[in-house]
Design a protein around this motif. Structure first.
Motif, PDB file in Angstrom:
ATOM      1  N   ARG A  23     -55.066 -72.991 -29.899  1.00 35.87           N
ATOM      2  CA  ARG A  23     -56.352 -73.686 -29.694  1.00 35.87           C
ATOM      3  C   ARG A  23     -57.171 -74.397 -30.540  1.00 35.87           C
ATOM      4  O   ARG A  23     -57.402 -75.328 -30.287  1.00 35.87           O
ATOM      5  N   ALA A  24     -56.926 -73.705 -31.523  1.00 33.66           N
ATOM      6  CA  ALA A  24     -58.571 -74.314 -32.626  1.00 33.66           C
ATOM      7  C   ALA A  24     -57.383 -75.799 -33.261  1.00 33.66           C
ATOM      8  O   ALA A  24     -55.950 -75.183 -32.844  1.00 33.66           O
ATOM      9  N   SER A  25     -57.937 -76.391 -33.899  1.00 30.45           N
ATOM     10  CA  SER A  25     -57.304 -77.545 -34.804  1.00 30.45           C
ATOM     11  C   SER A  25     -57.419 -76.546 -36.386  1.00 30.45           C
ATOM     12  O   SER A  25     -56.575 -76.405 -36.845  1.00 30.45           O
ATOM     13  N   ASP A  26     -58.871 -75.868 -36.324  1.00 27.58           N
ATOM     14  CA  ASP A  26     -58.559 -74.687 -38.259  1.00 27.58           C
ATOM     15  C   ASP A  26     -58.566 -73.586 -37.657  1.00 27.58           C
ATOM     16  O   ASP A  26     -58.543 -73.410 -36.481  1.00 27.58           O
ATOM     17  N   LEU A  27     -56.927 -72.572 -38.323  1.00 28.56           N
ATOM     18  CA  LEU A  27     -56.559 -72.103 -37.936  1.00 28.56           C
ATOM     19  C   LEU A  27     -57.066 -71.049 -38.612  1.00 28.56           C
ATOM     20  O   LEU A  27     -56.772 -70.089 -37.886  1.00 28.56           O
ATOM     21  N   HIS A  28     -58.669 -71.589 -38.871  1.00 27.15           N
ATOM     22  CA  HIS A  28     -59.344 -69.882 -38.864  1.00 27.15           C
ATOM     23  C   HIS A  28     -60.187 -69.787 -37.769  1.00 27.15           C
ATOM     24  O   HIS A  28     -61.122 -68.594 -38.114  1.00 27.15           O
ATOM     25  N   GLU A  29     -60.173 -70.940 -37.651  1.00 22.16           N
ATOM     26  CA  GLU A  29     -61.542 -70.509 -35.956  1.00 22.16           C
ATOM     27  C   GLU A  29     -60.725 -69.217 -34.986  1.00 22.16           C
ATOM     28  O   GLU A  29     -59.414 -69.805 -34.478  1.00 22.16           O
ATOM     29  N   SER A  30     -61.396 -67.799 -34.805  1.00 23.24           N
ATOM     30  CA  SER A  30     -61.643 -67.488 -33.535  1.00 23.24           C
ATOM     31  C   SER A  30     -62.712 -66.757 -34.122  1.00 23.24           C
ATOM     32  O   SER A  30     -62.816 -66.439 -34.320  1.00 23.24           O
ATOM     33  N   ASN A  31     -62.303 -65.127 -32.968  1.00 26.16           N
ATOM     34  CA  ASN A  31     -63.471 -64.404 -33.315  1.00 26.16           C
ATOM     35  C   ASN A  31     -63.648 -63.993 -34.154  1.00 26.16           C
ATOM     36  O   ASN A  31     -64.856 -63.818 -34.321  1.00 26.16           O
ATOM     37  N   SER A  32     -62.527 -63.282 -34.838  1.00 25.24           N
ATOM     38  CA  SER A  32     -62.304 -62.753 -35.768  1.00 25.24           C
ATOM     39  C   SER A  32     -63.375 -63.432 -37.171  1.00 25.24           C
ATOM     40  O   SER A  32     -63.685 -61.912 -37.761  1.00 25.24           O
ATOM     41  N   ARG A  33     -63.265 -64.156 -36.868  1.00 23.06           N
ATOM     42  CA  ARG A  33     -63.504 -65.030 -38.251  1.00 23.06           C
ATOM     43  C   ARG A  33     -64.959 -65.188 -38.410  1.00 23.06           C
ATOM     44  O   ARG A  33     -65.857 -64.600 -39.171  1.00 23.06           O
ATOM     45  N   TYR A  34     -65.337 -64.835 -37.601  1.00 21.37           N
ATOM     46  CA  TYR A  34     -67.315 -64.700 -36.776  1.00 21.37           C
ATOM     47  C   TYR A  34     -67.639 -63.077 -36.978  1.00 21.37           C
ATOM     48  O   TYR A  34     -69.355 -62.547 -36.755  1.00 21.37           O
ATOM     49  N   ALA A  35     -66.396 -61.963 -37.452  1.00 20.38           N
ATOM     50  CA  ALA A  35     -67.304 -60.835 -37.857  1.00 20.38           C
ATOM     51  C   ALA A  35     -68.250 -60.141 -38.517  1.00 20.38           C
ATOM     52  O   ALA A  35     -67.912 -60.900 -39.877  1.00 20.38           O
ATOM     53  N   GLN A  36     -69.094 -59.964 -39.625  1.00 16.63           N
ATOM     54  CA  GLN A  36     -70.101 -60.222 -40.121  1.00 16.63           C
ATOM     55  C   GLN A  36     -69.964 -58.788 -40.699  1.00 16.63           C
ATOM     56  O   GLN A  36     -69.621 -58.607 -42.353  1.00 16.63           O
ATOM     57  N   GLY A  37     -70.721 -57.677 -39.704  1.00 17.77           N
ATOM     58  CA  GLY A  37     -71.036 -56.340 -40.162  1.00 17.77           C
ATOM     59  C   GLY A  37     -70.033 -55.743 -41.186  1.00 17.77           C
ATOM     60  O   GLY A  37     -69.743 -55.563 -42.741  1.00 17.77           O
ATOM     61  N   GLY A  38     -68.111 -55.866 -40.688  1.00 16.94           N
ATOM     62  CA  GLY A  38     -67.714 -55.531 -41.872  1.00 16.94           C
ATOM     63  C   GLY A  38     -66.485 -55.159 -41.229  1.00 16.94           C
ATOM     64  O   GLY A  38     -65.680 -54.890 -39.400  1.00 16.94           O
ATOM     65  N   ILE A  39     -65.580 -53.711 -41.648  1.00 18.18           N
ATOM     66  CA  ILE A  39     -64.259 -53.483 -41.069  1.00 18.18           C
ATOM     67  C   ILE A  39     -64.467 -52.299 -41.629  1.00 18.18           C
ATOM     68  O   ILE A  39     -64.547 -50.960 -42.147  1.00 18.18           O
ATOM     69  N   VAL A  40     -64.234 -50.434 -40.791  1.00 18.82           N
ATOM     70  CA  VAL A  40     -64.210 -49.721 -40.806  1.00 18.82           C
ATOM     71  C   VAL A  40     -62.799 -48.957 -41.535  1.00 18.82           C
ATOM     72  O   VAL A  40     -62.069 -49.322 -41.433  1.00 18.82           O
ATOM     73  N   SER A  41     -63.801 -47.998 -42.320  1.00 21.04           N
ATOM     74  CA  SER A  41     -62.425 -47.345 -42.936  1.00 21.04           C
ATOM     75  C   SER A  41     -62.681 -45.695 -43.457  1.00 21.04           C
ATOM     76  O   SER A  41     -63.346 -45.744 -42.247  1.00 21.04           O
ATOM     77  N   ARG A  42     -62.047 -45.698 -44.414  1.00 20.46           N
ATOM     78  CA  ARG A  42     -62.987 -43.973 -44.595  1.00 20.46           C
ATOM     79  C   ARG A  42     -63.305 -43.766 -46.520  1.00 20.46           C
ATOM     80  O   ARG A  42     -62.066 -44.094 -47.080  1.00 20.46           O
ATOM     81  N   ASN A  43     -64.679 -43.322 -46.828  1.00 19.63           N
ATOM     82  CA  ASN A  43     -64.965 -42.887 -47.548  1.00 19.63           C
ATOM     83  C   ASN A  43     -64.525 -41.627 -47.557  1.00 19.63           C
ATOM     84  O   ASN A  43     -64.069 -40.516 -47.585  1.00 19.63           O
ATOM     85  N   SER A  44     -64.673 -40.636 -49.516  1.00 20.09           N
ATOM     86  CA  SER A  44     -64.582 -39.733 -50.068  1.00 20.09           C
ATOM     87  C   SER A  44     -64.583 -38.273 -49.484  1.00 20.09           C
ATOM     88  O   SER A  44     -64.255 -37.503 -49.479  1.00 20.09           O
TER      89      SER A  44
END
Length: 535
Positions: free
Chosen positions: A35-56
């Motif tokens: 629905r947005a004019s800007d293809l980057h506009e979404s909830n995902s865009r505003y995630a600040q902290g990061g994304i979970v993965s796994r350390n050693s």
């Protein structure tokens, strides 16, 4: 009318990941609408902290245990395990290799792992405090390189096309509900088109805008959830709406998210008179307690003492020169609001942030409607249970985006398009007789009413009286808005208003039905002391 093999509604991390995976087959036709004019506009865009993965020093078992603990007994162990096992390898394959996301590294080139609330290990990968923006930029750039992906901006989905509801065949009523695409409103042309597809994916994001205070962008109106509900899909756990503890409380910047990572780096919550209070509510985790606990603690402090906000102090916990480097967007936004976070604490309040429930889906993203998939925040995979663990939502979108795409790829064959209903079988959108323009004053006024009802009666602290009042008021408003909708020309705002009241009523009814406090659903009059109440 448009025919496509796969229609994806929304292009945040879930929708974009699914499109990228499907595009690996050069013969596949994929259409992504937003629905947005800007293809980057979404909830995902505003995630600040990061994304979970796994350390050693981490493991899938530890991550699964943390997800289940945060979910307050309502998370699916199977879904949590899928996320913990499959997520980190997919992050490397899709985000690092395919999309080229430059996660932060130290001087030796090693990944920098962040700490966030309720995580037993440092396992958060980030790009400053703009991780979502970096991920979406990389994914959209990768999608633009795919010749078999068509991205359509300014396109608002109005309703799903389902049989038997939209079928001209009277015998279709005896067959299972099946999705064949969507009616889509072209915002530039002010017209509605039929998009017919062999598989349809809802990836429309969340519903935070049904609340007065939210960290969500304007498009988070619950569009996908409302469409799925009207079509007859199963909706579960709608009462579990997570409130982020720390949104900026400054004029002109209301709702700006102050990332959980600030507390992960040592930030401490204080009352306006400088008293640290989280140990009173969670002696073990203190400021790194799960979000529902921290949000209710802040709400309790504000309500008990009459505070308009509380304070988040990172200035005395982190070297001044390191703060702008680690949190450049937060530093800049707060500075524009007159707050220097290297010298003074940040005024914060809780705000609606994430919907843990949604359209029920299985391990492959399939809903209860044939050919309809749901991904990301609009869905309920079972990962988040009654309370989402920080930084797991982006990874969930990635994992289920890939899983749903893989299932569709395995299911479709060269005859898929020939099995689509013909244009004669699907009636065109009928707007005959609609002459009234949608009054923006009515749209804004009704939306504000929804937001106020939800904030006061279906917010952080709930009760039977509050919820019953909310249901009564929302039912009345639903009738008014349906009349407004069926007698006016379409606009994006009117579509969003109709969806917002539908979703608000769904959340309120689910909250009234569930009399037990658990996770982010807190009842003052809980029927049982079970669950994670704490306050």
């Amino acid at each position: 009318m448009v025919k496509t093999e796969v229609l994806i509604i929304g292009c945040g991390i879930a929708g974009a990941t699914a499109a990228l995976q499907l595009a690996l087959d050069p013969g596949r036709q994929i259409t992504v609408i937003t629905r947005a004019s800007d293809l980057h506009e979404s909830n995902s865009r505003y995630a600040q902290g990061g994304i979970v993965s796994r350390n050693s020093d981490d493991s899938a078992e530890l991550l699964t245990a943390d997800i289940l603990a945060a979910g307050a007994g309502a998370s699916s162990p199977i879904a949590a395990r899928i996320l913990a096992e499959e997520g980190p390898p997919l992050l490397e394959e899709i985000l690092v290799r395919m999309a080229g996301i430059p996660f932060d590294r130290d001087a030796d080139g090693q990944l920098i792992w962040g700490q966030e609330a309720a995580h037993s290990r440092r396992r958060i990968l980030h790009v400053g405090d703009g991780t979502g923006q970096a991920i979406i930029s990389g994914l959209i750039a990768a999608l633009r390189r795919c010749p078999n992906v068509t991205i359509v901006p300014d396109a608002t989905a109005v309703d799903l096309i389902t049989f038997p509801h939209h079928s001209r065949d009277p015998l279709a009523v005896y067959r299972p509900i099946t999705c064949h695409g969507a009616y889509v409103f072209n915002r530039r042309e002010v017209t509605v088109h039929r998009y017919l597809s062999a598989a349809t994916m809802l990836a429309t994001g969340g519903l935070g805008r049904i609340y007065r205070n939210t960290t969500n962008p304007p498009g988070a109106r619950g569009d996908g959830l409302a469409m799925a509900q009207r079509a007859g899909a199963r909706i579960i756990n709608a009462e579990y709406v997570q409130f982020h503890p720390t949104a900026l409380a400054a004029p002109g910047a209301e709702g700006f998210l102050i990332s959980e990572a600030v507390r992960g780096e040592g930030g401490v919550l204080l009352s306006p008179d400088g008293r640290a209070f989280m140990a009173d509510y969670s002696p073990e985790w203190k400021d790194l307690a799960p979000r529902d606990v921290v949000a209710r603690a802040i709400h309790h402090e504000m309500e008990t003492h009459g505070y308009s906000h509380v304070l988040l102090d990172i200035a005395s916990r982190m070297p001044a020169h390191a703060i702008p480097a680690r949190f450049p967007n937060i530093y800049a936004t707060c500075l524009q609001a007159g707050i220097d976070i290297t010298r003074e604490p940040i005024p914060v309040v809780p705000a609606a942030h994430y919907s843990c429930g949604g359209v029920w889906v299985d391990e492959r993203g399939r809903s209860t409607i044939e050919n309809l998939y749901a991904l990301g925040e609009v869905s309920c995979t079972g990962v988040h249970g009654a309370n989402r663990l920080a930084s797991t939502s982006l990874l969930e979108g990635l994992v289920w985006g890939q899983r749903a795409a893989q299932h569709i790829e395995n299911s479709l064959n060269c005859a898929a398009l020939s099995r689509l209903p013909s244009p004669a079988d699907v009636p065109p959108w009928d707007s005959s007789g609609l002459v009234a323009e949608p009054d923006p004053a009515l749209i804004q006024g009704d939306m504000q009413t929804i937001q106020n009802v939800m904030w006061h009666y279906v917010g952080l602290v709930r009760s039977a009286d509050r919820l019953s009042r909310a249901v009564r008021e929302l039912r009345h408003l639903w009738n008014e808005i349906e009349t407004f909708y069926h007698t006016s020309k379409l606009s994006d705002g009117l579509i969003g208003l109709r969806n917002a009241v539908e979703v608000a009523l769904t959340v309120a009814l689910a909250a009234r039905h569930n009399r037990q406090s658990r996770g982010c659903h807190y009842r003052q009059d809980a029927a049982s002391g079970k669950g994670n109440g704490l306050i």
